[in-house]
Design a protein around this motif. Structure first.
Motif, short mmCIF file in Angstrom:
data_model
loop_
_atom_site.label_atom_id
_atom_site.label_comp_id
_atom_site.label_asym_id
_atom_site.label_seq_id
_atom_site.Cartn_x
_atom_site.Cartn_y
_atom_site.Cartn_z
N ILE A 477 68.25 26.17 80.13
CA ILE A 477 69.44 26.85 80.59
C ILE A 477 70.76 26.01 80.06
O ILE A 477 71.73 26.53 79.59
N ALA A 478 70.48 24.61 80.06
CA ALA A 478 71.76 23.66 79.52
C ALA A 478 71.96 24.07 78.01
O ALA A 478 73.18 24.30 77.48
N LEU A 479 70.95 24.32 77.30
CA LEU A 479 71.02 24.66 75.74
C LEU A 479 71.60 25.95 75.78
O LEU A 479 72.41 26.12 74.71
N ALA A 480 71.22 27.13 76.40
CA ALA A 480 71.58 28.44 76.38
C ALA A 480 73.06 28.51 76.70
O ALA A 480 73.82 29.27 76.24
N ALA A 481 73.32 27.46 77.66
CA ALA A 481 74.96 27.53 78.10
C ALA A 481 75.99 26.64 77.23
O ALA A 481 76.96 26.65 77.33
N GLY A 482 75.21 25.90 76.29
CA GLY A 482 76.02 25.10 75.49
C GLY A 482 76.42 23.61 76.13
O GLY A 482 77.57 22.96 75.75
N ILE A 483 75.84 23.32 76.97
CA ILE A 483 76.03 21.99 78.00
C ILE A 483 75.19 20.86 77.28
O ILE A 483 74.04 21.07 77.28
N ASP A 484 75.78 19.61 76.99
CA ASP A 484 75.08 18.46 76.46
C ASP A 484 74.33 17.63 77.50
O ASP A 484 73.39 16.98 77.15
N GLN A 674 66.13 16.98 65.47
CA GLN A 674 66.80 16.54 66.26
C GLN A 674 67.75 15.57 66.20
O GLN A 674 69.03 15.47 66.45
N ARG A 675 67.74 14.61 65.29
CA ARG A 675 68.58 13.46 64.96
C ARG A 675 69.99 14.01 64.02
O ARG A 675 70.92 13.72 64.24
N LEU A 676 69.49 14.87 62.97
CA LEU A 676 70.32 15.21 62.07
C LEU A 676 70.94 16.70 62.28
O LEU A 676 72.05 16.72 62.26
N LEU A 677 70.07 17.70 62.30
CA LEU A 677 70.41 18.91 62.44
C LEU A 677 71.03 19.50 63.83
O LEU A 677 72.15 19.77 63.96
N ALA A 678 70.42 18.89 64.97
CA ALA A 678 71.29 19.25 66.27
C ALA A 678 72.36 18.52 66.38
O ALA A 678 73.18 19.16 66.91
N GLU A 679 72.61 17.24 65.90
CA GLU A 679 73.82 16.54 66.14
C GLU A 679 75.04 17.21 65.34
O GLU A 679 76.03 17.08 65.72
N HIS A 680 74.46 17.71 63.91
CA HIS A 680 75.57 18.36 63.15
C HIS A 680 76.07 19.81 64.01
O HIS A 680 77.32 19.76 64.06
N GLU A 681 75.18 20.38 64.48
CA GLU A 681 75.60 21.63 65.12
C GLU A 681 76.43 21.54 66.33
O GLU A 681 77.28 22.20 66.80
N ARG A 682 75.93 20.22 67.20
CA ARG A 682 76.86 20.01 68.25
C ARG A 682 78.19 19.33 67.85
O ARG A 682 79.34 19.87 68.79
N ASN A 683 78.37 18.82 66.89
CA ASN A 683 79.80 18.39 66.29
C ASN A 683 80.49 19.61 66.15
O ASN A 683 81.86 19.75 66.30
N ASP A 684 79.91 20.65 65.45
CA ASP A 684 80.75 21.92 64.97
C ASP A 684 81.11 22.67 66.30
O ASP A 684 82.32 22.89 66.45
#
Length: 766
Positions: A477-484, A674-684
């Motif tokens: 749910i947190a990921l679908a909502a965009g909550i970190d 999770q370390r590279l791709l996910a962090e890049h998308e979260r920064n975006d």
């Protein structure tokens, strides 16, 4: 022109005061033109003395309460004018004060219009069915279970259940939406809605005091009576402003030897902008929010709302729709699914929790007969225990049901399916043995991801989801909502502690349903209750009630609060700055007292009109995007090229690897993703997208790309769980299932990157 004029006991004086001072000035002017100077002087003096007496009475009342006030400057200006024989100046100052008070009176009523409408439309009587006849009774006398009738155009007086076949209703007073809605027989009706069709019959389920609209009225009344801390700050300003004014006036007199300069300073120093602008802006902002179905309890809450930087969100009913539905019934020990559901639903009848209600609805829809439970004990956040017939039944979380016993392989398999499907579940134990599990779905609200993105754009630095669910389920749910940031497995007391611990890092905002989350709402600097049904329960715990069950109204509440506070401050600074310049001009002899009085009135009108802008606020766009931002993002995409190549490689051949090698390969790949791709998308999501949106047309032009982010996060989470399962037991999971997920992720990431880069090229016009 004082704040005291806004109180109920003097408010009625303001229009008559304007008439009396205006007549005094007019009669004096006519007498002077006719050659009767004594009558003119007497008329001007009489009008100014009336105002002086009113100010003296108000000053005495304030002093008796231990308050000071900038009213003293206005009173001194009138007394000084009369002492120096400046009858016309005294009359003009009195008219200036009276007109300012009257202007405040009318503008305040204009600003309060929506709040008054909410209060005034509250029903006072109900038509009660008495056999075949109808009897009109005060709404306070309606009791639960009685049947009332609501005719065309009447307001539903209490919460109830619709007995008629259908009803067409106007719910705009609660939701802010003008379109009529249709309710069917058996549906719940909230008080405060208007019947637009044929007469309807309603069975009361709440008394008037406990009904939805009663809570709305209480909040509206509190908002009308409130004085924000920023408003009360004007009283403290008097401690500096009054001595400073007297000092400037005394110096002007002493250095020039002209007493009229001191009088002119006193006339233009009346700090009406400080007194008028803030309350008008605050009430205007509260009224503007009420027009959008957002009830803000008082001015203090509005100011606190404008300052929040940390947001805590309940999951069920806030981030999700709250419409929990039974997805499936898993059984063990040879039990039938219908029998497990019957036991669970019979016990769930004793609880008002949304999951319990969903269980009962599911059993009723299948026409399963239910029994009355006995000796029921409910542990908030854990579950229910009691007797159903001859059986002891426990319903709730796995830890509650098993109570320290062995979980077993069957329960582990159910938990794994729940994790993969991102659904919740309640386990059922009968007579000390596991009987089954009920799996539920509760979808994320459609507007939730957009709201979370815009909250970040508004400057909310920390967004946390609080839930009593298992972390594995809540993560989806947190990921679908965009909550970190997520805190799962919390009891109500844990939620309170989480909010309290965050208080040291800045003002906190808690959003919940207004009933189950009442302690956490009360613990936050500002509590927001979602849905009009929580208005009554939240009238003490929450400072804000969003009457329409839509999360995007929270964005409007924040924007209205921040812009209202900004308008109030700007009005005060501009008005006081102009008054200070006028004081200097008067001190140096460039502004006579009579002209100063006229100028001060112009400043007052300008400030009040500016403060009224709080009644009509529009969202502000985010900041611009620089070319350096675009270059940086394209460089990041290029840097991820090698990782995407590995993803493509294993998406084509992972299933052919030996189990041990497959486990190690997946572990390395998922760690890097999770370390590279996910962090890049979260920064975006956090920094780039708000800037990009400001250069595109539409309210949420980047919403499709944001959905891509959330799907990437979801797939990465599932791959992480598969990695963990393979680590524990390399043969526990078909490798083809992992490869299918890798193919989906590879396809999605490449498509997402292509879409972003095409957008960047379109925007890069350097």
């Amino acid at each position: 022109m004082t704040q005291e004029s806004a109180t109920s006991w003097t408010r009625w004086l303001d229009p008559p005061l304007l008439v009396l001072t205006g007549l005094g000035l007019l009669v004096g002017g006519l007498s002077y033109q006719l050659g009767w100077p004594d009558i003119a002087a007497g008329s001007w003096a009489a009008g100014s003395l009336v105002m002086a007496v009113v100010l003296c009475v108000e000053m005495a009342r304030r002093l008796s309460r231990g308050e000071t006030g900038v009213d003293l400057v206005a009173l001194l200006a009138i007394i000084a004018a009369l002492a120096f024989g400046q009858w016309l100046v005294a009359a003009v100052v009195a008219l200036m004060l009276a007109s300012g008070r009257a202007l405040e009176y009318y503008t305040s009523r204009r600003a309060e219009r929506e709040l008054r409408m909410l209060v005034d439309r509250a029903p006072h009587f109900a038509w009660l069915e008495d056999g075949e006849a109808l009897r009109q009774v005060p709404v306070e006398q309606v009791r639960v279970g009685q049947v009332i009738r609501v005719r065309l155009g009447e307001v539903v007086p209490v919460d109830g259940r619709l007995l008629s076949g259908s009803a067409s209703l106007d719910e705009s007073a609660l939701s802010g939406e003008p379109l009529p809605v249709t309710r069917s027989e058996g549906g719940a009706l909230r008080s405060g809605v208007v019947n637009l069709g044929d007469p309807i019959r309603i069975e009361a389920t709440q008394t008037s005091a406990q009904s939805t609209y009663a809570g709305v009225v209480r909040l509206a009344e509190a908002a009308r009576r409130s004085r924000a801390p920023f408003v009360r700050l004007a009283d403290r300003y008097a401690l500096l402003f009054v001595p400073a004014t007297l000092l400037v006036a005394g110096l002007a007199w002493q250095l020039s030897g002209d007493a009229m300069r001191a009088l002119a300073v006193l006339v233009v120093a009346t700090p009406c902008p400080l007194i008028l602008a803030v309350p008008i802006a605050i009430v205007g902002g509260i009224s503007r929010a009420a027009r959008r179905g957002i009830l803000i309890k008082d001015g203090a809450t509005l100011e606190a709302l404008a300052n929040v930087r940390q947001l805590f969100l309940d999951k069920t009913g806030t981030l999700t729709s709250g419409q929990v539905r039974l997805q499936s019934v898993e059984v063990t020990g040879g039990h039938e699914a219908s029998q497990v559901l019957a036991w669970a639903a019979s016990l769930a009848q004793a609880s008002v929790h949304p999951i319990s209600e969903a269980i009962v609805r599911a059993a009723q829809s299948q026409r399963i007969p239910l029994q009355a439970p006995q000796a029921v004990e409910e542990i908030p956040g854990a579950g229910l225990a009691g007797r159903v017939g001859e059986h002891g039944v426990r319903l709730g979380t796995l830890s509650f049901v098993r109570a320290g016993g062995d979980v077993g392989r069957w329960a582990e398999d159910v938990l794994r399916r729940m994790d993969y499907a991102a659904c919740g579940g309640s386990f059922v134990e009968v007579d000390g043995a596991p009987a089954g599990a009920l799996l539920f779905t509760d979808q994320v609200r459609r507007e939730t991801p957009r709201v979370v993105r815009r909250l970040r754009a508004l400057g909310i630095a920390r967004i946390v989801m609080l839930t009593g669910d298992r972390r594995e389920t809540a993560e989806m749910i947190a990921l679908a909502a965009g909550i970190d940031e997520l805190r799962a497995g919390l009891t109500p007391a844990d939620k309170v502690r989480a909010v309290q611990e965050a208080g040291g890092a800045g003002p906190t905002l808690m959003v919940g349903d207004g009933i189950n989350d009442a302690p956490a709402l009360a613990a936050a600097d500002v509590g927001v209750a979602m849905g009009a049904a929580g208005a009554s329960a939240s009238s003490e715990a929450a400072g804000v009630v969003v009457l329409m069950d839509r999360l995007d109204r929270l964005l409007e509440a924040l924007d209205i609060a921040r812009r209202t506070k900004a308008i109030a401050r700007q009005a005060v600074m501009a008005g006081m700055g102009l008054s200070f310049l006028a004081m200097l001009a008067a001190a140096f002899g460039y502004l006579p007292a009579l002209a100063g009085a006229v100028l001060q009135e112009i400043i007052d009108v300008m400030v009040i009109l500016y403060a009224l802008r709080a009644l009509g606020l529009n969202p502000r766009p985010a900041g611009p995007l620089s070319g350096d931002d675009l270059d940086h993002l394209q460089e990041e995409h290029e840097a991820l090229g090698q990782l995407l190549g590995r993803l493509r490689q294993w998406a084509g051949g992972f299933a052919q690897l030996p189990p041990q090698e497959a486990s190690a390969t997946l572990s390395d790949l998922v760690d890097d993703l999770q370390r590279l791709l996910a962090e890049h998308e979260r920064n975006d999501e956090r920094t780039l997208y708000p800037k990009l949106a400001s250069r595109l047309v539409g309210e949420e032009p980047l919403l499709p790309l944001s959905y891509g982010h959330r799907e990437i996060f979801r797939l990465l989470l599932l791959l992480g769980r598969m990695r963990d399962d393979l680590r524990r037991d390399p043969g526990s999971l078909p490798l083809e299932e992992v490869q299918t997920l890798l193919i989906r992720l590879d396809t999605l990431v490449r498509l997402h990157f292509d879409q972003e880069e095409e957008l960047y090229r379109c925007l890069d016009q350097r």
